[in-house]
Motif scaffolding. Structure first.
Motif, mmCIF file in Angstrom:
data_model
loop_
_atom_site.group_PDB
_atom_site.id
_atom_site.type_symbol
_atom_site.label_atom_id
_atom_site.label_comp_id
_atom_site.label_asym_id
_atom_site.label_seq_id
_atom_site.Cartn_x
_atom_site.Cartn_y
_atom_site.Cartn_z
ATOM 1 N N GLU A 127 -1.757 11.835 -6.269
ATOM 2 C CA GLU A 127 -3.208 11.650 -6.378
ATOM 3 C C GLU A 127 -3.533 10.361 -7.124
ATOM 4 O OE1 GLU A 127 -4.930 16.213 -6.428
ATOM 5 O OE2 GLU A 127 -4.046 15.403 -8.259
ATOM 6 N N ASN A 128 -2.791 10.055 -8.177
ATOM 7 C CA ASN A 128 -3.017 8.812 -8.914
ATOM 8 C C ASN A 128 -2.703 7.589 -8.058
ATOM 9 O OD1 ASN A 128 -4.013 9.639 -11.451
ATOM 10 N ND2 ASN A 128 -1.960 10.121 -12.182
ATOM 11 N N ALA A 129 -1.572 7.637 -7.339
ATOM 12 C CA ALA A 129 -1.180 6.499 -6.498
ATOM 13 C C ALA A 129 -2.177 6.288 -5.367
ATOM 14 C CB ALA A 129 0.230 6.717 -5.947
ATOM 15 N N LEU A 130 -2.639 7.381 -4.753
ATOM 16 C CA LEU A 130 -3.637 7.272 -3.682
ATOM 17 C C LEU A 130 -4.937 6.666 -4.196
ATOM 18 C CD1 LEU A 130 -3.218 10.696 -1.842
ATOM 19 C CD2 LEU A 130 -2.920 8.443 -0.812
ATOM 20 N N LYS A 131 -5.374 7.118 -5.358
ATOM 21 C CA LYS A 131 -6.615 6.612 -5.938
ATOM 22 C C LYS A 131 -6.516 5.107 -6.170
ATOM 23 C CE LYS A 131 -9.717 7.043 -9.916
ATOM 24 N NZ LYS A 131 -9.959 7.699 -11.226
ATOM 25 N N LYS A 132 -5.411 4.663 -6.749
ATOM 26 C CA LYS A 132 -5.240 3.232 -7.025
ATOM 27 C C LYS A 132 -5.171 2.429 -5.732
ATOM 28 C CE LYS A 132 -1.654 3.698 -9.790
ATOM 29 N NZ LYS A 132 -0.526 3.296 -10.688
ATOM 30 N N ALA A 133 -4.394 2.905 -4.771
ATOM 31 C CA ALA A 133 -4.220 2.162 -3.525
ATOM 32 C C ALA A 133 -5.542 1.977 -2.796
ATOM 33 C CB ALA A 133 -3.210 2.874 -2.627
ATOM 34 N N LYS A 134 -6.301 3.045 -2.649
ATOM 35 C CA LYS A 134 -7.568 2.950 -1.912
ATOM 36 C C LYS A 134 -8.614 2.143 -2.670
ATOM 37 C CE LYS A 134 -9.382 6.215 0.471
ATOM 38 N NZ LYS A 134 -9.581 5.272 1.567
ATOM 39 N N THR A 135 -8.688 2.320 -3.990
ATOM 40 C CA THR A 135 -9.696 1.597 -4.770
ATOM 41 C C THR A 135 -9.430 0.098 -4.743
ATOM 42 O OG1 THR A 135 -9.966 3.510 -6.236
ATOM 43 C CG2 THR A 135 -10.824 1.402 -6.999
ATOM 44 N N TYR A 136 -8.202 -0.307 -5.028
ATOM 45 C CA TYR A 136 -7.877 -1.729 -5.031
ATOM 46 C C TYR A 136 -7.909 -2.311 -3.622
ATOM 47 C CZ TYR A 136 -6.376 -1.458 -9.934
ATOM 48 O OH TYR A 136 -6.347 -1.313 -11.296
ATOM 49 N N ASP A 192 -9.710 -1.346 -0.963
ATOM 50 C CA ASP A 192 -11.081 -1.481 -0.470
ATOM 51 C C ASP A 192 -11.841 -2.576 -1.219
ATOM 52 O OD1 ASP A 192 -10.661 0.556 1.340
ATOM 53 O OD2 ASP A 192 -11.516 2.124 0.052
ATOM 54 N N PHE A 193 -11.481 -2.813 -2.473
ATOM 55 C CA PHE A 193 -12.166 -3.844 -3.265
ATOM 56 C C PHE A 193 -11.684 -5.245 -2.893
ATOM 57 C CE2 PHE A 193 -12.751 -6.567 -6.997
ATOM 58 C CZ PHE A 193 -14.091 -6.354 -7.282
ATOM 59 N N TYR A 194 -10.355 -5.428 -2.812
ATOM 60 C CA TYR A 194 -9.805 -6.762 -2.568
ATOM 61 C C TYR A 194 -9.613 -7.078 -1.078
ATOM 62 C CZ TYR A 194 -8.823 -6.962 -7.580
ATOM 63 O OH TYR A 194 -8.931 -6.973 -8.946
ATOM 64 N N LYS A 195 -9.699 -6.058 -0.231
ATOM 65 C CA LYS A 195 -9.595 -6.237 1.227
ATOM 66 C C LYS A 195 -8.249 -6.813 1.657
ATOM 67 C CE LYS A 195 -13.891 -4.908 1.549
ATOM 68 N NZ LYS A 195 -14.205 -3.516 1.963
ATOM 69 N N ILE A 196 -7.187 -6.403 0.991
ATOM 70 C CA ILE A 196 -5.843 -6.785 1.393
ATOM 71 C C ILE A 196 -4.940 -5.557 1.286
ATOM 72 C CG2 ILE A 196 -6.085 -9.198 0.672
ATOM 73 C CD1 ILE A 196 -4.386 -8.563 -1.755
ATOM 74 N N PRO A 197 -3.796 -5.570 1.983
ATOM 75 C CA PRO A 197 -2.871 -4.436 1.877
ATOM 76 C C PRO A 197 -2.388 -4.250 0.437
ATOM 77 C CG PRO A 197 -2.319 -5.788 3.766
ATOM 78 C CD PRO A 197 -3.339 -6.560 2.983
ATOM 79 N N VAL A 198 -2.263 -3.003 0.036
ATOM 80 C CA VAL A 198 -1.908 -2.680 -1.346
ATOM 81 C C VAL A 198 -0.738 -1.694 -1.380
ATOM 82 C CG1 VAL A 198 -2.689 -1.531 -3.462
ATOM 83 C CG2 VAL A 198 -4.235 -3.049 -2.240
ATOM 84 N N ILE A 199 0.151 -1.917 -2.330
ATOM 85 C CA ILE A 199 1.135 -0.905 -2.684
ATOM 86 C C ILE A 199 0.812 -0.438 -4.094
ATOM 87 C CG2 ILE A 199 3.528 -0.530 -3.393
ATOM 88 C CD1 ILE A 199 4.460 -2.048 -1.009
ATOM 89 N N ALA A 200 0.621 0.864 -4.237
ATOM 90 C CA ALA A 200 0.358 1.441 -5.551
ATOM 91 C C ALA A 200 1.383 2.532 -5.822
ATOM 92 C CB ALA A 200 -1.055 2.017 -5.614
ATOM 93 N N GLU A 201 1.789 2.626 -7.066
ATOM 94 C CA GLU A 201 2.777 3.628 -7.439
ATOM 95 C C GLU A 201 2.308 4.379 -8.675
ATOM 96 O OE1 GLU A 201 7.463 3.709 -8.845
ATOM 97 O OE2 GLU A 201 5.960 2.506 -9.890
ATOM 98 N N ASP A 202 2.626 5.655 -8.706
ATOM 99 C CA ASP A 202 2.577 6.368 -9.966
ATOM 100 C C ASP A 202 3.959 6.969 -10.163
ATOM 101 O OD1 ASP A 202 1.437 7.127 -12.346
ATOM 102 O OD2 ASP A 202 0.771 9.068 -11.585
#
Length: 221
Positions: A49-58, A60-70
């Motif tokens: 849930e933390n990783a999903l939240k970070k990935a989608k928030t960043y 959608d804000f920066y408009k580039i592909p994101v890798i987020a990890e928790d």
């Protein structure tokens, strides 16, 4: 895709991600590279849930592909703690708060060793959940684990976080005593990223969205 954002400011984690993502041959950015800054609080109850939240928030804000990890450490004798609180274990009420004398990593380790003092069961595992999110298109996620046990004293000066007190199964050295290449082969993060790269290769080669994690609209399955 010519660049990707790894949603972290942790220099140790970023260094490992850049090594692990090198097969992609693309530019790997960190949050420090972004001109506009936003904060995303890791306030969810699971790593995913933390990783999903970070990935989608960043994303959608920066408009580039994101890798987020928790990621974090789960200790059997502590009922799975520190878990999602791994980075701020020193400051939560469980087991009493630990003063920060040198840095937060040291305070986390001090608290962990204090709570495990005298305990025979020192089994633990590192957990990593990695999410790739391409805004308005799709997302996928993978997970990796590394099992081992907690030492009685820190050893080694490589790595970061709890690496100096974690010995992987089948090894006599702590994570902080291993060479980076050796650590990446067995680490929770290394395993999760390798799975992710295989899924991305499959997706881009077959355009098959039937993958674990998110559908092509970015909605959680």
């Amino acid at each position: 895709m010519d660049k990707i954002l790894v949603a972290t400011t942790n220099k140790g984690k970023l260094k490992e991600f850049r090594q692990l993502l090198s097969p992609l041959g693309i530019q790997v950015l960190s949050l420090e590279d972004m001109k506009q800054k936003i904060d995303v609080e890791e306030d969810r109850e699971t790593f995913l849930e933390n990783a999903l939240k970070k990935a989608k928030t960043y994303g959608d804000f920066y408009k580039i592909p994101v890798i987020a990890e928790d990621a974090g450490l789960e200790v059997e004798a502590l009922d799975g703690y520190p878990g999602v609180y791994s980075a701020r274990f020193y400051g939560i009420d469980f087991g009493g708060k630990e003063p920060v004398k040198e840095d937060k990593d040291k305070a986390n380790i001090d608290k962990l060793l204090r709570l495990l003092k005298g305990k025979k069961n020192r089994k633990a595992r590192f957990v990593s959940v990695v999410v790739f999110y391409k805004p308005e298109d799709f997302g996928i996620w993978t997970e990796g684990y590394c099992y081992g046990y907690i030492t009685e004293q820190p050893r080694g000066d490589r790595g970061f976080g709890y690496d100096p007190v974690f010995i992987p199964e089948g090894y006599s050295k702590t994570m902080a005593e291993l060479q980076p290449e050796e650590k990446n082969k067995i680490s929770h993060r290394g395993k999760a990223v390798k799975k992710l790269l295989k899924k991305l290769e499959k997706l881009y080669s077959t355009e098959n969205p039937d993958l674990q994690g998110l559908d092509r609209t970015g909605q959680q399955i």
